[in-house]
Design an enzyme around this catalytic site. Structure first.
Site, short mmCIF file in Angstrom:
data_model
loop_
_atom_site.label_atom_id
_atom_site.label_comp_id
_atom_site.label_asym_id
_atom_site.label_seq_id
_atom_site.Cartn_x
_atom_site.Cartn_y
_atom_site.Cartn_z
N GLU A 86 0.69 -1.20 -0.11
CA GLU A 86 -0.05 0.00 -0.04
C GLU A 86 0.80 1.28 -0.05
O GLU A 86 1.90 1.18 0.50
CB GLU A 86 -0.90 0.17 1.39
CG GLU A 86 -1.77 -1.09 1.16
CD GLU A 86 -2.76 -0.82 2.53
OE1 GLU A 86 -3.81 -1.65 2.44
OE2 GLU A 86 -2.60 -0.16 3.22
N CYS A 112 3.40 8.44 1.07
CA CYS A 112 3.79 7.32 2.01
C CYS A 112 3.91 5.92 1.32
O CYS A 112 2.88 5.60 0.63
CB CYS A 112 2.48 7.03 3.18
SG CYS A 112 3.15 6.03 4.38
N CYS A 119 6.44 -7.74 7.39
CA CYS A 119 7.37 -7.01 8.28
C CYS A 119 7.73 -8.42 9.27
O CYS A 119 6.81 -9.01 9.70
CB CYS A 119 6.91 -5.83 8.93
SG CYS A 119 8.06 -4.85 10.11
N CYS A 123 5.21 -5.92 15.79
CA CYS A 123 4.72 -5.09 16.79
C CYS A 123 3.31 -5.42 17.04
O CYS A 123 2.57 -5.82 16.18
CB CYS A 123 4.97 -3.68 16.46
SG CYS A 123 6.58 -3.17 16.18
N CYS A 126 0.23 -3.84 15.18
CA CYS A 126 0.38 -3.41 13.89
C CYS A 126 -0.18 -4.29 12.96
O CYS A 126 0.10 -5.61 13.11
CB CYS A 126 1.76 -3.07 13.60
SG CYS A 126 1.92 -2.90 11.68
N CYS A 343 -4.47 -2.04 6.10
CA CYS A 343 -3.33 -1.83 6.55
C CYS A 343 -2.87 -1.53 8.09
O CYS A 343 -2.13 -1.92 8.86
CB CYS A 343 -2.56 -0.99 5.90
SG CYS A 343 -0.67 -0.77 6.40
#
Ligand code: SAH
Ligand code: SF4
Length: 355
Positions: A86, A112, A119, A123, A126, A343
């Site tokens: 994204e 962005c 990832c 976290c 997230c 996201c």
């Protein structure tokens, strides 16, 4: 097929003869917005054919675009292998004085971008973390997000664009490709987006922050802090077990930064978790002696998340406390909250003053 966006101008100069063709190719792609090599009318036909045979120009394909009521646009892009990432376009107004000292409002854009598919950092808050890590993006796949969005929105070449590496992924975990993307974007014959208009946001990979500092690229740094003691940060951000708060702060203190700029500290406010006055007090101490600005981000809930959105009044109290101690602090508005939250991270954190 490989994208030509992966090549720095220098690399391209080594590939085409004579080397001034590299400048022409760069200008066609980044300044004139060519989408086919056949459009490059000042290149020899044989070269155009050869390029067409071996390379694509675009590295991303638009799958979906959601437009928010506040004007931000969120893109879902497919890469050559079908994986998706994204990007978000955030239009904003900036005030600048003209030569007579008169205040003028200009349209300005922040884009962005994602740096990885997924990832590794895990976290707790997230959404990207949930799917784990899939792969790094190449430099050309990062650059391609910006190129596509500029073209699709007819953003004039000279219009000021800021880039923030705050989409999916941990940019400093894809160090070489992100560094190369910064350099390609900077290129004067290309998009000419100066390093001081590019912000790398990191969860705090201290050794990579140091390495980035040694290159002295001129990029701005944003640190996702989110907690002021190791006990809580360990829980929220597993990366803290490898690089604790002290290690991150040490790396930041050494980071070279333009006199007029500041290090941005992102602080994701999780209702009832990290929004107490004692947290604000500790934060002030941590930032002592650092040219910092704090960006408070309201947690954006997503399906299955264990955290809740904080009360605005608590966030304002937090901000007012920091300000009363002389710390620059802003609250990020909820950009694009009405568009889908796939996201879970792209919407609230990006709009800040890069100037
Ligand atoms: N990996 C880098 C950059 C991408 S994340 C980093 O962590 O800094 C960009 C920002 O979005 C980070 O500050 C991250 O903590 C924040 N974020 C993640 N999930 C979020 C959510 N659900 N709501 C609001 N911000 C979120
Ligand atoms: Fe990765 Fe950043 Fe999400 Fe953490 S917040 S999992 S580092 S993308």
């Amino acid at each position: 097929m490989k994208t030509i966006l992966d090549f720095s101008k220098k690399e391209l100069e080594g590939m085409v003869k004579p080397s001034f063709r590299a400048k022409q190719i760069y200008e066609w792609i980044y300044k004139k917005g060519a989408v086919e090599f056949t459009q490059m009318s000042n290149l020899p036909a044989a070269m155009r054919a050869e390029l067409t045979k071996n390379y694509t120009i675009d590295s991303v394909r638009e799958v979906k675009c959601e437009i928010s009521r506040d004007g931000s646009k969120k893109y879902l892009f497919a890469l050559h292998d079908g994986k998706t990432v994204e990007s978000v376009l955030l239009p904003m107004k900036e005030e600048l004085s003209d030569e007579n000292g008169e205040l003028k409002r200009h349209a300005r854009y922040t884009i962005c971008v994602s740096s990885q598919v997924g990832c590794k950092m895990g976290c707790a808050f997230c959404f990207t973390a949930k799917g784990g890590f899939v792969r790094n993006l190449s430099a050309g796949e990062i650059v391609g997000q910006i190129l596509y969005i500029k073209r699709a929105n007819e953003i004039p070449y000279e219009r000021r664009v800021n880039v923030v590496y705050m989409g999916m992924g941990e940019p400093l975990d894809n160090f070489e490709n992100v560094k190369k993307a910064v350099e390609i974007l900077k290129e004067n014959d290309g998009l000419a987006i100066g390093a001081r208009r590019q912000t790398i946001s990191t969860s705090g990979l201290a050794s990579q922050i140091k390495k980035l500092g040694e290159y002295d690229l001129g990029v701005l740094l944003a640190i996702s802090l989110h907690a002021v003691n190791d006990e809580l940060r360990d829980k929220l951000m597993p990366v803290n077990k490898a690089y604790n708060i002290a290690a991150v702060m040490e790396a930041i203190r050494e980071f070279p930064i333009d006199q007029r700029k500041r290090i941005m500290f992102e602080y994701l406010v999780l209702g009832g978790v990290n929004d107490h006055e004692s947290d604000a007090k500790t934060l002030v101490k941590l930032l002592n002696g650092i040219k910092a600005k704090v960006n408070l981000i309201l947690f954006n809930p997503h399906e299955g998340s264990e955290f809740k959105r904080p009360a605005m009044s608590d966030v304002e109290k937090f901000r007012d406390f920091l300000r009363s101690k002389g710390v620059t602090c802003t609250i990020r508005e909820s950009k694009g909250l009405d568009i889908s939250a796939a996201c879970g991270q792209l919407r609230e954190k990006v709009k800040y003053d890069n100037a």
